[in-house]
Motif scaffolding. Structure first.
Motif, PDB file in Angstrom:
ATOM      1  N   ILE A  63       0.851  -1.194   0.000  1.00  0.00           N
ATOM      2  CA  ILE A  63       0.000   0.000   0.000  1.00  0.00           C
ATOM      3  C   ILE A  63       0.885   1.242   0.000  1.00  0.00           C
ATOM      4  O   ILE A  63       2.022   1.194   0.481  1.00  0.00           O
ATOM      5  N   PRO A  64       0.382   2.369  -0.505  1.00  0.00           N
ATOM      6  CA  PRO A  64       1.169   3.605  -0.466  1.00  0.00           C
ATOM      7  C   PRO A  64       1.360   4.082   0.973  1.00  0.00           C
ATOM      8  O   PRO A  64       0.526   3.845   1.842  1.00  0.00           O
ATOM      9  N   VAL A  65       2.461   4.757   1.206  1.00  0.00           N
ATOM     10  CA  VAL A  65       2.732   5.301   2.534  1.00  0.00           C
ATOM     11  C   VAL A  65       1.597   6.207   2.991  1.00  0.00           C
ATOM     12  O   VAL A  65       1.168   6.168   4.148  1.00  0.00           O
ATOM     13  N   GLU A  88      13.768   0.684   4.702  1.00  0.00           N
ATOM     14  CA  GLU A  88      13.395   1.785   3.812  1.00  0.00           C
ATOM     15  C   GLU A  88      11.916   2.122   3.953  1.00  0.00           C
ATOM     16  O   GLU A  88      11.536   3.298   3.999  1.00  0.00           O
ATOM     17  N   ALA A  89      11.073   1.103   4.031  1.00  0.00           N
ATOM     18  CA  ALA A  89       9.636   1.338   4.182  1.00  0.00           C
ATOM     19  C   ALA A  89       9.328   2.001   5.522  1.00  0.00           C
ATOM     20  O   ALA A  89       8.524   2.934   5.597  1.00  0.00           O
ATOM     21  N   ALA A  90       9.975   1.528   6.581  1.00  0.00           N
ATOM     22  CA  ALA A  90       9.739   2.101   7.906  1.00  0.00           C
ATOM     23  C   ALA A  90      10.167   3.561   7.958  1.00  0.00           C
ATOM     24  O   ALA A  90       9.472   4.403   8.550  1.00  0.00           O
ATOM     25  N   LEU A  91      11.301   3.881   7.352  1.00  0.00           N
ATOM     26  CA  LEU A  91      11.757   5.258   7.332  1.00  0.00           C
ATOM     27  C   LEU A  91      10.808   6.150   6.533  1.00  0.00           C
ATOM     28  O   LEU A  91      10.552   7.296   6.909  1.00  0.00           O
ATOM     29  N   ALA A  92      10.291   5.626   5.429  1.00  0.00           N
ATOM     30  CA  ALA A  92       9.329   6.405   4.641  1.00  0.00           C
ATOM     31  C   ALA A  92       8.077   6.704   5.469  1.00  0.00           C
ATOM     32  O   ALA A  92       7.543   7.821   5.431  1.00  0.00           O
ATOM     33  N   LEU A  93       7.615   5.722   6.235  1.00  0.00           N
ATOM     34  CA  LEU A  93       6.459   5.931   7.100  1.00  0.00           C
ATOM     35  C   LEU A  93       6.761   6.959   8.189  1.00  0.00           C
ATOM     36  O   LEU A  93       5.950   7.845   8.467  1.00  0.00           O
ATOM     37  N   HIS A  97       9.089   9.384   8.222  1.00  0.00           N
ATOM     38  CA  HIS A  97       9.265  10.739   7.682  1.00  0.00           C
ATOM     39  C   HIS A  97       7.954  11.316   7.150  1.00  0.00           C
ATOM     40  O   HIS A  97       7.821  12.540   7.029  1.00  0.00           O
ATOM     41  N   ALA A  98       6.987  10.442   6.844  1.00  0.00           N
ATOM     42  CA  ALA A  98       5.667  10.915   6.411  1.00  0.00           C
ATOM     43  C   ALA A  98       4.752  11.197   7.597  1.00  0.00           C
ATOM     44  O   ALA A  98       3.593  11.571   7.400  1.00  0.00           O
ATOM     45  N   GLY A  99       5.261  11.011   8.811  1.00  0.00           N
ATOM     46  CA  GLY A  99       4.473  11.319   9.996  1.00  0.00           C
ATOM     47  C   GLY A  99       3.423  10.302  10.365  1.00  0.00           C
ATOM     48  O   GLY A  99       2.480  10.616  11.094  1.00  0.00           O
ATOM     49  N   ARG A 100       3.597   9.041   9.899  1.00  0.00           N
ATOM     50  CA  ARG A 100       2.599   8.029  10.231  1.00  0.00           C
ATOM     51  C   ARG A 100       2.713   7.579  11.681  1.00  0.00           C
ATOM     52  O   ARG A 100       1.770   7.066  12.269  1.00  0.00           O
ATOM     53  N   ALA A 101       3.891   7.743  12.295  1.00  0.00           N
ATOM     54  CA  ALA A 101       4.097   7.455  13.719  1.00  0.00           C
ATOM     55  C   ALA A 101       5.355   8.188  14.166  1.00  0.00           C
ATOM     56  O   ALA A 101       6.273   8.412  13.364  1.00  0.00           O
TER      57      ALA A 101
END
Length: 205
Positions: free
Chosen positions: A27-29, A62-67, A69-73
């Motif tokens: 799924i998209p970030v 990489e996925a965790a960092l994208a999440l 930096h996108a403010g998901r947590a």
């Protein structure tokens, strides 16, 4: 003998992993719900120092960092074994503040990871957690974390965010072969371990 030959082919091994991962499509970030923390299970190295190739998906870090930096947590939780607990800075990069990274462990397997995650959730009063791991591994990992949370006496919603270029990239030519080999057997064995592991967790062994 014919079953062993069948399971040793790269095509079948890949197909089994794809089948497991199909329950958790990427799924998209931006579509990932917000949570109290992002838990990254061990199994991926540091981010690569190049752009992703076409058809290639990010690995777990990489996925965790994208999440993040996108403010998901606001916090990253990483699991580590007894030897690799100090390597987190290389994994998350210099632009991630130390206060936003929690290292738990030592861990030897997914069950250990689940217990550490549940303990952190209880201590910090988390209610929602984004879980980043391979799609084929997601089902068993979620079951283990949910079971560990129940044993810890907490209610924890686990949000799956699959990431693994092994599964979601375009199939390499070698994965289509029907001749048996080590790669095929390793992938089939990995899939069997996940399937049996889910069964064991569900029946409560």
């Amino acid at each position: 003998m014919s079953v062993a030959w069948f399971l040793s082919t790269p095509f079948v091994g890949r197909l089994l992993l794809e089948w497991l991962a199909s329950r958790y499509p990427p799924i998209p970030v931006a579509s990932c719900p917000t949570a109290d923390a992002i838990a990254v299970l061990a199994g991926a190295g540091p981010p690569r120092h190049r752009p992703l190739n076409p058809g290639e998906s990010p690995n777990r870090i990489e996925a965790a960092l994208a999440l993040y930096h996108a403010g998901r947590a606001p916090l990253l939780l990483l699991t580590a074994d007894a030897e690799n607990g100090e390597g987190w800075r290389e994994e998350v990069g210099l632009d991630t503040p130390a206060r936003d990274v929690l290292i738990v462990g030592p861990v030897r397997n997914t069950a250990d990871e689940a217990r550490w995650i549940a303990a952190a959730a209880r201590q910090r009063n988390w209610r929602r957690l984004v879980l980043v791991t391979s799609g084929y591994h997601m089902g068993r990992a979620m079951l283990l974390i949910e079971k560990a949370a129940r044993r810890a006496g907490i209610s924890l919603t686990v949000i799956p965010f699959p990431a693994d270029q092994l599964i979601y990239e375009r199939w390499p030519q070698g994965a289509r072969r029907f001749l048996p080999g080590i790669t095929g057997w390793e992938r089939s064995s990995r899939a069997a371990r996940e399937i049996l592991g889910q069964l064991v967790v569900r029946v409560g062994f």
